[in-house]
Design a protein around this motif. Structure first.
Motif, PDB file in Angstrom:
ATOM      1  N   GLY A   1       7.319  10.171   2.279  1.00 20.04           N
ATOM      2  CA  GLY A   1       8.955  10.305   2.234  1.00 20.04           C
ATOM      3  C   GLY A   1       9.712   9.104   2.364  1.00 20.04           C
ATOM      4  N   ILE A   2       8.997   8.225   0.693  1.00 14.86           N
ATOM      5  CA  ILE A   2       8.943   7.203   0.105  1.00 14.86           C
ATOM      6  C   ILE A   2       9.827   8.075  -1.574  1.00 14.86           C
ATOM      7  CG2 ILE A   2       8.291   4.842  -1.253  1.00 14.86           C
ATOM      8  CD1 ILE A   2       7.837   4.861   1.607  1.00 14.86           C
ATOM      9  N   PHE A   3      11.260   7.647  -1.403  1.00 19.04           N
ATOM     10  CA  PHE A   3      11.896   7.274  -2.865  1.00 19.04           C
ATOM     11  C   PHE A   3      12.077   5.979  -3.786  1.00 19.04           C
ATOM     12  CE2 PHE A   3      12.027  10.368   0.576  1.00 19.04           C
ATOM     13  CZ  PHE A   3      12.388  11.807  -0.288  1.00 19.04           C
ATOM     14  N   ILE A   4      12.351   5.866  -5.125  1.00 17.24           N
ATOM     15  CA  ILE A   4      12.843   5.468  -6.160  1.00 17.24           C
ATOM     16  C   ILE A   4      14.175   6.176  -6.937  1.00 17.24           C
ATOM     17  CG2 ILE A   4      12.572   3.767  -8.049  1.00 17.24           C
ATOM     18  CD1 ILE A   4       9.189   4.782  -7.855  1.00 17.24           C
TER      19      ILE A   4
ATOM     20  N   GLN B   1      22.073   9.640 -10.787  1.00 16.31           N
ATOM     21  CA  GLN B   1      21.214   9.147 -11.393  1.00 16.31           C
ATOM     22  C   GLN B   1      19.887   9.697 -11.499  1.00 16.31           C
ATOM     23  OE1 GLN B   1      20.599   6.104 -13.057  1.00 16.31           O
ATOM     24  NE2 GLN B   1      23.311   5.803 -13.047  1.00 16.31           N
ATOM     25  N   ARG B   2      18.764   8.938 -11.856  1.00 18.00           N
ATOM     26  CA  ARG B   2      17.659  10.337 -11.464  1.00 18.00           C
ATOM     27  C   ARG B   2      16.722   9.201 -10.769  1.00 18.00           C
ATOM     28  NH1 ARG B   2      14.467   7.594 -16.561  1.00 18.00           N
ATOM     29  NH2 ARG B   2      16.210   5.908 -16.222  1.00 18.00           N
ATOM     30  N   CYS B   3      15.783  10.260  -9.577  1.00 16.55           N
ATOM     31  CA  CYS B   3      15.402   9.778  -8.562  1.00 16.55           C
ATOM     32  C   CYS B   3      13.879  10.372  -8.371  1.00 16.55           C
ATOM     33  CB  CYS B   3      15.966   9.775  -6.978  1.00 16.55           C
ATOM     34  SG  CYS B   3      16.371  11.757  -6.951  1.00 16.55           S
ATOM     35  N   TYR B   4      12.952   9.764  -8.087  1.00 13.51           N
ATOM     36  CA  TYR B   4      11.498   9.691  -7.798  1.00 13.51           C
ATOM     37  C   TYR B   4      11.044  10.164  -6.689  1.00 13.51           C
ATOM     38  CZ  TYR B   4      12.094   8.538 -13.037  1.00 13.51           C
ATOM     39  OH  TYR B   4      12.740   8.403 -13.936  1.00 13.51           O
ATOM     40  N   GLN B   5      10.613  10.306  -5.881  1.00 13.78           N
ATOM     41  CA  GLN B   5       9.517  11.151  -4.401  1.00 13.78           C
ATOM     42  C   GLN B   5       7.985  10.211  -4.736  1.00 13.78           C
ATOM     43  OE1 GLN B   5       9.655  14.510  -2.295  1.00 13.78           O
ATOM     44  NE2 GLN B   5       9.577  13.524  -0.555  1.00 13.78           N
ATOM     45  N   LYS B   6       7.761  10.109  -4.281  1.00 12.07           N
ATOM     46  CA  LYS B   6       5.600   9.819  -4.373  1.00 12.07           C
ATOM     47  C   LYS B   6       4.960  10.774  -3.946  1.00 12.07           C
ATOM     48  CE  LYS B   6       2.409   6.057  -2.561  1.00 12.07           C
ATOM     49  NZ  LYS B   6       2.078   5.056  -1.648  1.00 12.07           N
TER      50      LYS B   6
ATOM     51  N   ARG C   1       0.360  -0.944   0.331  1.00  9.30           N
ATOM     52  CA  ARG C   1      -0.012  -0.013   0.366  1.00  9.30           C
ATOM     53  C   ARG C   1       0.665   0.989   0.226  1.00  9.30           C
ATOM     54  NH1 ARG C   1      -4.272  -2.512   4.051  1.00  9.30           N
ATOM     55  NH2 ARG C   1      -5.743  -3.358   3.114  1.00  9.30           N
ATOM     56  N   ARG C   2       2.143   1.515   0.980  1.00  9.82           N
ATOM     57  CA  ARG C   2       3.077   2.015   0.414  1.00  9.82           C
ATOM     58  C   ARG C   2       3.530   2.667  -0.494  1.00  9.82           C
ATOM     59  NH1 ARG C   2       5.189   4.819   5.221  1.00  9.82           N
ATOM     60  NH2 ARG C   2       5.756   7.096   3.405  1.00  9.82           N
ATOM     61  N   ILE C   3       3.727   1.575  -1.361  1.00  4.84           N
ATOM     62  CA  ILE C   3       4.417   1.193  -2.837  1.00  4.84           C
ATOM     63  C   ILE C   3       3.862   2.046  -3.825  1.00  4.84           C
ATOM     64  CG2 ILE C   3       6.001   0.100  -3.726  1.00  4.84           C
ATOM     65  CD1 ILE C   3       6.506  -1.491  -1.811  1.00  4.84           C
ATOM     66  N   CYS C   4       2.713   1.181  -3.658  1.00  4.03           N
ATOM     67  CA  CYS C   4       1.709   1.794  -4.944  1.00  4.03           C
ATOM     68  C   CYS C   4       1.610   3.098  -4.929  1.00  4.03           C
ATOM     69  CB  CYS C   4       0.302   0.968  -5.115  1.00  4.03           C
ATOM     70  SG  CYS C   4       0.910  -0.585  -5.053  1.00  4.03           S
ATOM     71  N   GLY C   5       1.273   3.827  -6.277  1.00  8.81           N
ATOM     72  CA  GLY C   5       0.871   5.275  -5.931  1.00  8.81           C
ATOM     73  C   GLY C   5       2.070   6.374  -7.216  1.00  8.81           C
ATOM     74  N   VAL C   6       1.622   7.208  -7.232  1.00 11.89           N
ATOM     75  CA  VAL C   6       2.522   8.099  -8.535  1.00 11.89           C
ATOM     76  C   VAL C   6       3.188   8.554  -7.221  1.00 11.89           C
ATOM     77  CG1 VAL C   6       1.651   9.878 -10.047  1.00 11.89           C
ATOM     78  CG2 VAL C   6       0.379   8.209  -9.896  1.00 11.89           C
ATOM     79  N   TYR C   7       4.080   9.060  -8.417  1.00 11.50           N
ATOM     80  CA  TYR C   7       6.115   9.569  -8.150  1.00 11.50           C
ATOM     81  C   TYR C   7       6.177  11.032  -8.871  1.00 11.50           C
ATOM     82  CZ  TYR C   7       6.526   5.454  -5.455  1.00 11.50           C
ATOM     83  OH  TYR C   7       6.419   3.876  -4.036  1.00 11.50           O
ATOM     84  N   TYR C   8       6.699  11.520  -8.819  1.00 18.86           N
ATOM     85  CA  TYR C   8       7.564  12.667  -9.656  1.00 18.86           C
ATOM     86  C   TYR C   8       9.067  12.225  -9.806  1.00 18.86           C
ATOM     87  CZ  TYR C   8       9.124  15.571  -6.535  1.00 18.86           C
ATOM     88  OH  TYR C   8       9.964  16.674  -5.384  1.00 18.86           O
TER      89      TYR C   8
END
Length: 84
Positions: free
Chosen positions: A52-55, A32-37, A16-23
């Motif tokens: 506070g979740i990042f890829i 490297q590119r990084c994304y925040q939820k 549930r925390r991982i799923c969503g839209v990141y920018y």
């Protein structure tokens, strides 16, 4: 750039925390590119907030990691399979 994450198995602890839209954040992390939820707050004037979740991409392991911070030593809550 926006990235949508979905289809994470309900068996996974943090699905549930991982799923969503990141920018895509304006500055890279570790070269490297990084994304925040993003979070949706319909009752707020802006209607958007950030979680506070990042890829992040781990070049050494060649995987994407879902992390709880932008630091060298970070809490990793999930990761992708190895990238080709």
């Amino acid at each position: 750039e926006l990235v949508a994450v979905w289809g994470v198995s309900a068996e996974r602890r943090f699905h549930r925390r991982i799923c969503g839209v990141y920018y895509q954040m304006p500055e890279p992390f570790g070269g490297q590119r990084c994304y925040q939820k993003l979070l949706h707050f319909p009752e707020s004037a802006m209607a958007l907030g950030c979680d506070g979740i990042f890829i992040l991409f781990n070049r050494g392991l060649r995987i994407w990691e879902f992390c709880t911070g932008l630091m060298s030593y970070r809490g990793i809550i999930a990761q992708s399979a190895e990238c080709a």
